[in-house]
Design an enzyme around this catalytic site. Sequence first.
Site, mmCIF file in Angstrom:
data_model
loop_
_atom_site.group_PDB
_atom_site.id
_atom_site.type_symbol
_atom_site.label_atom_id
_atom_site.label_comp_id
_atom_site.label_asym_id
_atom_site.label_seq_id
_atom_site.Cartn_x
_atom_site.Cartn_y
_atom_site.Cartn_z
ATOM 1 N N PHE A 113 101.533 -116.056 1.032
ATOM 2 C CA PHE A 113 101.743 -115.197 -0.119
ATOM 3 C C PHE A 113 100.511 -115.263 -1.014
ATOM 4 C CE2 PHE A 113 105.671 -113.130 -1.953
ATOM 5 C CZ PHE A 113 106.201 -112.745 -0.739
ATOM 6 N N GLN A 229 103.701 -107.939 -15.448
ATOM 7 C CA GLN A 229 103.132 -107.903 -14.093
ATOM 8 C C GLN A 229 103.297 -106.531 -13.444
ATOM 9 O OE1 GLN A 229 104.673 -110.291 -10.448
ATOM 10 N NE2 GLN A 229 102.739 -111.215 -11.040
ATOM 11 N N HIS A 231 103.022 -104.990 -9.864
ATOM 12 C CA HIS A 231 102.976 -105.408 -8.462
ATOM 13 C C HIS A 231 102.028 -104.477 -7.701
ATOM 14 C CE1 HIS A 231 104.295 -106.330 -4.388
ATOM 15 N NE2 HIS A 231 104.992 -107.336 -4.857
ATOM 16 N N LEU A 241 109.762 -101.112 -4.546
ATOM 17 C CA LEU A 241 108.948 -102.255 -4.138
ATOM 18 C C LEU A 241 108.726 -102.288 -2.631
ATOM 19 C CD1 LEU A 241 107.640 -105.032 -4.874
ATOM 20 C CD2 LEU A 241 109.878 -106.052 -4.429
ATOM 21 N N GLU A 244 105.472 -108.137 -0.948
ATOM 22 C CA GLU A 244 104.206 -108.827 -0.705
ATOM 23 C C GLU A 244 104.203 -109.486 0.671
ATOM 24 O OE1 GLU A 244 102.664 -110.758 -4.142
ATOM 25 O OE2 GLU A 244 101.884 -112.443 -3.004
ATOM 26 N N ARG A 275 98.396 -111.339 -7.809
ATOM 27 C CA ARG A 275 98.830 -109.951 -8.006
ATOM 28 C C ARG A 275 98.015 -109.217 -9.063
ATOM 29 N NH1 ARG A 275 105.450 -110.730 -7.631
ATOM 30 N NH2 ARG A 275 105.510 -110.890 -5.351
ATOM 31 N N HIS A 342 106.730 -104.569 -12.495
ATOM 32 C CA HIS A 342 107.571 -105.376 -11.614
ATOM 33 C C HIS A 342 108.247 -106.551 -12.299
ATOM 34 C CE1 HIS A 342 108.984 -107.199 -7.943
ATOM 35 N NE2 HIS A 342 108.244 -108.281 -8.096
ATOM 36 N N ARG A 378 102.340 -114.280 -12.651
ATOM 37 C CA ARG A 378 103.220 -115.021 -11.749
ATOM 38 C C ARG A 378 102.758 -114.861 -10.309
ATOM 39 N NH1 ARG A 378 107.369 -113.663 -8.503
ATOM 40 N NH2 ARG A 378 107.723 -111.593 -9.373
#
Length: 565
Positions: A113, A229, A231, A241, A244, A275, A342, A378
Site C-alpha cells: 500500500f 484527503q 484519494h 472509489l 488503492e 496519497r 475521501h 493518512r
Amino acid sequence: MPAHDVLIIGAGLAGQRAALAAADAGATVAIMSKVHPVRSHSVAAAGGINAAINVADDWRSHAYDTVKGSDFLGDQDAIEIMCSEAPKEVMHLEHIGVTFHRNETGELDLRAFGGASMKRTAYVADITGQAILHVLYEQIMKYSDRVDRYEEWFTTSLVLDDDGACVGVVARDIRTGVMETFSAKNVILASGGAGQCFKPTTNGLICTGDGIAQAYRAGAPIMDMEMIQYHPTTLVENGFLITEGARGEGAHLLNAAGERFMEKYAPNKMELASRDVVSRAEQTEINEGRGVGPNGEGIYLDITVVPKKRTLEALREIVNIGKDFAGVDITAEPIMIRPGQHYIMGGVKTDVDGQVPGVPGLYAAGEVACVSVHGGNRLGANSLLDTLIFGRRSGEHAAARAAGLPMPAASEAQMRDDAAEIASIIARPREGRRISEIKDELGTTMNDNVAVFRDEAKLQHAHEVVRRLKEEAKTAYIDDRGTVFNQDVLGAIELGYMLDCSEATVVAAIERKESRGAQFRTDYPERNDDEWLKHIDISRNGDDTPHISYSEVTFTQWQPEERKY
C-alpha cells in the site's frame, strides 16, 4: 429514561469495537446508529488493514512510515500505540471470524500500500471493511444480553450537566419521530467523518459530520480540520472509489502521452507514494494539459498489467464497479480516474484513550476523532486500524471510568429545545431555498476551492459562501411534514452539521500558511516547520464563529526531515 454506563453513537467499526470492549469490561452498554449497523460507512473500506505481521517487519517501521506519511504532523505517542497494538488486533479479528486472504503457504497474505516500506496490509479481497463490519456485528448479536441497540435513531444533541460534563444525548426515533433523552455516564462519539461537505466524494450519504459538529457545539475542540484527503483514484463519472489495492497489485497511472508520470514525482515509490503526493501529481498532469478523456479531466489507471486471474480474485469489487458505473472492463482496458475527496484527518480532539479534553464523560473514536495518528495525510489501510485500536481503547477506558460514578440524571431541557427546533423546520413556509440546493452549492464550492491545490483567494471565497449558506439554511424548507421516516427533517439538521464542519475546515486552511500533507497552498508552497509544526485547534466559544488556537505536536523518536518517496 434509558440509562447506560457507556452510550456509543455510531455503529461502524469504531463504535462496535468500543461496544464490545466496554461490555467485556463489565459496563452496561448501548449503541445507537442512524442507519442499520452493517450499512455504516466502514462497509466501504476496501483495500485492507495495516499491521506489522510479517516476521521480517517491525511495528517501529510501520510507525515511522505513518509519521512520514503524516508529514510529521501526527502525534507520535498515539502512532506508537496504534502500530504496536496492530498485530494483536488483526489476530483478534481473525480469531473471531474475519476470513483474511491467505497465501499459498497458508499464512496471512499481505499486499503493498502507498507510503509503506514493505507489504503489511492484510485484506479480504477488496471488501475488507465489509468483512470486518459483519463479523463485529455477529459479535454484537452474541452480546445481545449486554449491549442494547438503538438502530435507526438519530442523535440531535449531546447533553451536558451544569459542570460541563457529558451526561447523555437527545435522539429521535426515525421510525416514529419520537424524541427521547438518554442518560449515560459516558458517551463515545463514533459517528464517522464529514465527506458529504464535498461533492463529489467517496463517502456515503450518511457521512455528514454529525459527531464533529455536536462536539464542537458542546464546546469541545476540533483539530487538524484543514487536512482533507483527496484519494488518487476515484471514478471521473461519479467519484466512486477505486481501491488503492489496485496500485498495490501493480496497476500503473498513465497520462495522455501514455507516460508513467509518477517517475517525475516519486521515482522510488512510483504509484505507491503517499496519497497526497500521488493526488498532487495527477492534478498537476491534468492542470498542465496532459489529462485524458473528453475534457482532459482524468488520468488512466491501467490494471491490465495485473494478471487477470489475480484481478478477478483480489479486486473483484472494482471489476464490477468499472463495468456498472464506467462501462469499462478493467481486465482489458484502462479506466479513467481522478483525485476525489475521501477522508478527513481532523476531527474531535482526543487523547490516546479517546477522552475529549474539557468535556468529562465525552469520548470520540474513528474518523469523527482526531487523536492525530494521521497528521497531515493518512496512509492507506491505517483508517481501519485507527477505528479498531482507538475504538477498543475508548470502550475500555469509558467502562473503567463508569465503575466509579453514579448514574447521572440528564436534563430534558435539551430535548424540548431540539423538539422545538424540529417543529420550526417542519413549519417553514416554502419560500426560501431547498435543503438540497444549499447542500449542492456547499459541496461544489468546497470541491472547487478547498481541494488538492488551495490559495488565499479561493479559501476566502469558500468562507464567504459558507457564511452565506449558513444564513440561507435558517429558512430553507422541506417537503415532508410527517413523523414516520422523515428524512427531510434529518437532512435539514445534517446540513447544519456540514456547514459547521466546512467552516472549521476553511478557517483552518486559511490559517495554515504553508504546505504540509494534504494542505498544499500555491501561495505558500513550502513546508515551514519553524512556524507551522503545530496543530490548529478550532472551538466555538459560545457564538457562531470559530475561534483558533494551537497545540503542540508530540514527538517521541522521529524528528522532522524532508519527505521523499
